[in-house]
Design an enzyme around this catalytic site. Structure first.
Site, short mmCIF file in Angstrom:
data_model
loop_
_atom_site.label_atom_id
_atom_site.label_comp_id
_atom_site.label_asym_id
_atom_site.label_seq_id
_atom_site.Cartn_x
_atom_site.Cartn_y
_atom_site.Cartn_z
N PRO A 2 -81.63 88.04 -19.82
CA PRO A 2 -81.62 86.70 -19.23
C PRO A 2 -81.63 85.62 -20.31
O PRO A 2 -82.34 85.73 -21.30
CB PRO A 2 -82.92 86.67 -18.41
CG PRO A 2 -83.22 88.10 -18.13
CD PRO A 2 -82.76 88.85 -19.34
N GLU A 3 -80.80 84.60 -20.11
CA GLU A 3 -80.74 83.47 -21.04
C GLU A 3 -81.45 82.28 -20.41
O GLU A 3 -82.09 82.40 -19.37
CB GLU A 3 -79.29 83.18 -21.39
CG GLU A 3 -78.57 84.39 -22.00
CD GLU A 3 -77.12 84.13 -22.35
OE1 GLU A 3 -76.76 82.97 -22.62
OE2 GLU A 3 -76.32 85.09 -22.37
#
Length: 287
Positions: A2-3
């Site tokens: 996840p960014e």
């Protein structure tokens, strides 16, 4: 992994789900998730009786703010938080459970088992690892074009690896670096020092716009990402370049190519993003 947009979305959903809930006790089923303190019994004891005030984000990290403590959590590749009833079946990949006094539970699941949790006294979390060396927040008002240019200008590093370095700008991973560079018309192998002030202005705007739109869409569910309510993101439907090898560029129609830059699979349009002289050859196999 996840960014920023995905972690921001998790933060927002968890704030709606756990703010005000008091911890009765904590169950740790996989000790290596707990990085600080190194004693899982101490970790559980320190949290007992505390109340969640809210959840904040720093880069790709979640900061759980409690009354008198801060828990810093990194989801790594496939970590997830969800709120359940204590009677709900337990997933076999559930590693940490925060049991609340109201009969609900915050559960952390992680198929890959790479996630981490650190517990701090208020304020010290920002002064110690893993948060103490993080760079600029790209969606913060302090992330101005002038600060970005001062940070980047003159660096001999290729621009993609530089943007992936969390000590410069936080929260941008492989997906959103490719998207931002495409919007700015910059090849991922250009060195930072070769970019003009105008190009850096354009890149700054592209980073902010890309991340803002992704947050509004709830992030990108490229693999297994879901938010704290089990919902997938929608921004993968808007991606212009990432994951679109051998598909026509939406801007010019040229076939999108994929290469390896800084050890990461990298998508670019050879027409919209002119290839520097030293660029690597495109990948000819794989996806």
């Amino acid at each position: 992994m996840p960014e920023l947009p995905e972690v921001e979305t998790v933060k927002r959903t968890l704030n709606a789900l756990i703010a005000g809930k008091q911890i009765h006790n904590v169950t740790v089923r996989l000790p290596r998730i707990i990085q600080r303190p190194d004693d899982i019994q101490a970790f559980a004891y320190m949290l007992q009786g505390h109340k969640f005030i809210g959840v904040e984000r720093r880069g790709k990290f979640l900061r759980f703010i409690l009354d008198g403590l801060v828990m810093v959590s990194h989801l790594r590749m496939e970590g997830r938080y969800g709120v359940y009833s204590s009677s709900d079946p337990l997933d076999k990949h559930t590693h940490v459970i925060f049991h609340f006094t109201d009969g609900t539970e915050l559960r952390y699941t992680d198929v890959r088992q790479f996630g981490t949790m650190h517990l701090f006294q208020p304020g010290e979390d920002l002064l110690l690892p893993p948060l103490n060396k993080l760079g600029l927040e790209p969606l913060d008002d302090s992330f101005t074009a002038d600060r970005f240019k001062a940070l980047v200008a003159g660096k001999s590093t290729k621009i993609k690896p530089l943007l992936l370095n969390q000590e410069y700008v936080v929260g941008i991973g492989n997906i959103y670096v490719d998207e931002s560079l495409h919007r700015a018309g910059i090849h991922p192998e250009e060195t930072a020092k070769s970019l003009t002030a105008g190009q850096l202005d354009k890149l700054h705007g592209a980073i902010v716009a890309t991340l803002s739109e992704a947050v509004d869409a709830g992030g990108s569910s490229i693999k297994s990402y879901v938010n704290g309510q089990g919902e997938s993101g929608r921004f993968q439907q808007e991606l212009l370049i990432y994951g679109r090898k051998n598909q026509p560029c939406a801007t010019c129609g040229t076939m999108i190519e994929k290469s390896v830059v800084g050890g990461r699979g990298t998508h670019y349009c050879p027409s919209c993003q002119p290839v520097p002289t030293a660029a690597v050859k495109p990948l000819t196999t794989g996806v």
